[in-house]
Motif scaffolding. Structure first.
Motif, short mmCIF file in Angstrom:
data_model
loop_
_atom_site.label_atom_id
_atom_site.label_comp_id
_atom_site.label_asym_id
_atom_site.label_seq_id
_atom_site.Cartn_x
_atom_site.Cartn_y
_atom_site.Cartn_z
N GLU A 66 -9.71 3.34 8.60
CA GLU A 66 -9.05 3.38 7.31
C GLU A 66 -7.92 2.08 7.54
OE1 GLU A 66 -11.49 6.67 7.43
OE2 GLU A 66 -9.89 6.00 8.94
N SER B 99 3.36 0.89 2.69
CA SER B 99 4.55 -0.07 2.93
C SER B 99 5.85 0.57 2.58
CB SER B 99 4.17 -1.22 1.67
OG SER B 99 2.76 -1.88 2.11
N GLN C 110 -7.70 -1.38 4.59
CA GLN C 110 -6.36 -1.83 4.09
C GLN C 110 -6.42 -3.50 4.27
OE1 GLN C 110 -2.95 0.58 4.59
NE2 GLN C 110 -4.22 1.83 5.79
N TYR D 60 -7.92 0.71 -2.09
CA TYR D 60 -8.07 1.48 -0.90
C TYR D 60 -8.91 2.72 -1.09
CZ TYR D 60 -6.92 4.47 3.02
OH TYR D 60 -7.15 5.40 4.25
N ARG D 61 -8.27 3.48 -2.05
CA ARG D 61 -8.59 4.80 -2.31
C ARG D 61 -10.25 5.09 -2.96
NH1 ARG D 61 -2.96 7.13 -5.09
NH2 ARG D 61 -2.21 7.79 -3.08
N THR E 61 -3.19 0.30 -2.97
CA THR E 61 -3.62 1.93 -3.03
C THR E 61 -4.84 2.30 -3.72
OG1 THR E 61 -1.09 2.02 -2.58
CG2 THR E 61 -2.33 4.06 -3.38
N ASP E 62 -4.83 1.84 -5.15
CA ASP E 62 -6.16 2.28 -5.74
C ASP E 62 -7.30 1.71 -5.43
OD1 ASP E 62 -4.35 3.69 -7.42
OD2 ASP E 62 -4.29 2.26 -9.05
N SER F 115 0.88 -1.27 -0.10
CA SER F 115 -0.21 -0.05 -0.12
C SER F 115 0.75 1.18 -0.02
CB SER F 115 -0.86 0.08 1.14
OG SER F 115 -0.15 0.34 2.56
N GLN F 116 0.32 2.32 -0.02
CA GLN F 116 0.95 3.64 0.12
C GLN F 116 1.90 3.92 1.55
OE1 GLN F 116 -2.19 3.22 0.50
NE2 GLN F 116 -3.33 5.17 1.33
N PRO G 147 -0.77 -4.35 -5.89
CA PRO G 147 -0.92 -3.11 -4.99
C PRO G 147 -2.15 -2.79 -4.76
CG PRO G 147 0.72 -2.76 -6.94
CD PRO G 147 -0.17 -3.95 -7.22
#
Length: 524
Positions: free
Chosen positions: A354, A305, A358, A333-334, A330-331, A302-303, A328
């Motif tokens: 939050e 890590s 994740q 999650y967002r 990140t996307d 994630s962002q 990944p």
């Protein structure tokens, strides 16, 4: 008198396979000139069978297998463990076979283990048999814990058992049998189960001790073994080997993992590889047991890590040769957070919600991999995390089997070092870096509690030894830390109730020997 000890690995309800194992050992014992061959408690049925012990058909199938076993016992006597029905109740028994006839049953009197208490009922206890002109006292299971009931001028005492593995139990068992043999002044024979069924692991480690309290035979731990012992004969002196705690836990977990897959017909596993110590140890164990070709891992950075976590995970992948994919999150999650913004509100601060999103995304991806390709998802949480509630329901608590869920975090490091005993499998950087869930910037576990050697000591005293907060504080631990840990353990029972089966290696595994109510005001 020559006694053959058959330490075998049985599967619950596999009557044909268990029967054939027993019959093969009988034939071997006859060829070796044994007067008596002895098998473990509930060897025909496999253990622990739980509610199957209350099914009449299950008990009938045990009896049918016993009749076939008896038919091959010409020229040899045998003691075979199985559950039998006495009236309305089921008891654990040793069937005594002589001249191809089932002469009778010696039943267990004392039901001490919580696993058995609901499903088995007390029997008569110790009885004597005659073999090769010798008088032998036979006791089943935990009846051996009452040595006063085993006396009676017997030439030997035989205990057939199903003693589960727990940390440091083997050496304590040896000490007990040595002391008992010396006090009674007679040889003592202990025959144990070996192997694993779901979460329960039997270590084997069957043994024979002389009337002087000296070992005459010590069978292997964590594997099948067979030995013929001449009771009353002349024996070479032998030493009881040192029991390395970390090595035994490692071997127990390997056995539990191997039997879970083999006995359930599974062959392939998957897990999330984070670059942390827990997933590294589970991956290394899985590869050793199943082979690298049968282990698939997901790296899900994630962002938050760190670069070194990803590289550490990749180094393990290269070393072990596992199949891997990098997905990944990140996307994803967002996208989830953006979708929930109308519900949460634009000004909501980043917090546990939050962080849990994740973990749950990773759980969804791992379950998708498991479902799509038929891999068994291995959980990588440890006992310290389970105790403290440092885990996310439907996130990192996801899995079909917990491999190290009964192992404290500090012990996980010990196992990692043992895995690296012949060369680096787990990167040194994983062993050296501070543990972190990496769910927020610069996060470390020590932001919340002291280092794990201290935290685990407090948890161990609370869980394994049942000490109160006051006792632990009086032992020198910080009062604020003790109260905080105590509260965390109490308020996270609901998470442990929903956790997957866990390979048992401690004296007090969660959900089995420590069963607490979710709704309770005690201790607060």
């Amino acid at each position: 008198m020559r006694i053959a000890i058959a330490q075998l690995n049985y599967t619950i309800g596999a009557f044909e396979n268990n029967k054939l194992k027993i019959m093969d050992a009988v034939q071997r014992a006859k060829a070796d000139g044994a007067d008596l061959v002895v098998f473990a408690e509930q060897s025909i049925s496999g253990a622990p069978a739980y509610d199957l012990l209350n099914k009449v058909n299950f008990l009938d199938l045990c009896e049918e297998a016993l009749v076939e076993i008896a038919a091959c016992c010409d020229g040899i006597s045998a003691l075979v463990g199985l559950p039998v029905q006495e009236g309305r109740w089921t008891v654990s028994a040793a069937a005594f076979i002589q001249n191809r006839k089932i002469v009778g049953y010696i039943t267990r009197k004392h039901i001490l283990q919580r696993d058995d208490a609901t499903f088995l009922y007390p029997g008569r206890g110790r009885e004597f048999i005659q073999v090769a002109g010798r008088k032998i006292a036979v006791v089943v299971g935990e009846d051996i814990m009452h040595p006063d009931e085993c006396s009676g001028c017997a030439d030997a005492v035989i205990n057939i058992g199903s003693s589960k593995y727990a940390r440091q139990r083997i050496e304590k068992r040896y000490d007990f049998f040595a002391g008992m043999a010396y006090r009674l002044g007679t040889d003592v024979v202990f025959v144990n189960q070996v192997g694993a069924n779901t979460d329960v692991i039997y270590d084997g480690s069957s043994a024979v001790f002389s009337a002087e309290g000296k070992p005459l035979a010590l069978l292997a731990g964590f594997e099948e073994d067979y030995r013929v012992v001449e009771l009353g004969g002349v024996h070479e002196p032998m030493e009881v080997p040192y029991q390395d705690k970390t090595r035994n836990v490692y071997r127990a977990i390997k056995l539990g993992l191997a039997d879970f897959f083999r006995k359930n017909g599974y062959s392939r596993a998957c897990l999330g590889l984070s670059g942390g110590i827990d997933s590294a140890v589970v991956a290394a164990l899985a590869v050793e047991v199943l082979g690298a070709e049968n282990v698939r891992v997901l790296l899900m950075p994630s962002q938050f890590s760190s670069d070194h976590s990803v590289e550490d995970a990749m180094q393990m992948v290269r070393t072990l040769g596992m199949q891997y994919d990098i997905v990944p999150i990140t996307d994803i999650y967002r996208s989830v957070v953006d979708s929930m913004n109308p519900v949460f509100g634009e000004d909501t601060e980043f917090g546990v919600t939050e962080e849990n999103i994740q973990a749950r995304i990773r759980g969804v991806l791992l379950m998708a991999l498991s479902n799509k390709f038929g891999h068994i998802l291995l959980n990588t949480s440890n006992k310290s995390e389970l105790a403290l509630g440092w885990g996310t329901l439907y996130g990192d608590h996801t899995g079909m089997l917990s491999v190290i869920g009964d192992v404290y975090k500090s012990e996980v490091f010990d196992i990692a070092r043992y895995i690296n005993r012949n060369g680096e499998v787990i990167p040194e950087n994983i062993l050296l870096k501070a543990p972190s869930a990496e769910l927020r910037p610069e996060q470390k576990d020590t932001d919340y509690l002291p280092p794990y050697d201290i935290t685990d000591s407090v948890i161990y005293r609370m869980i394994e030894e049942g000490q109160s907060r006051e006792e632990i504080i009086n032992a020198g631990f910080d009062a604020e830390v003790v109260h905080k840990i105590y509260a965390m353990i109490l308020r996270n029972e609901q998470k442990r109730k929903q956790f997957c089966p866990t390979l048992r290696v401690s004296t007090c595994p969660f959900g089995v020997l420590r069963v607490m109510p979710i709704t309770s005001k005690y201790g607060f």
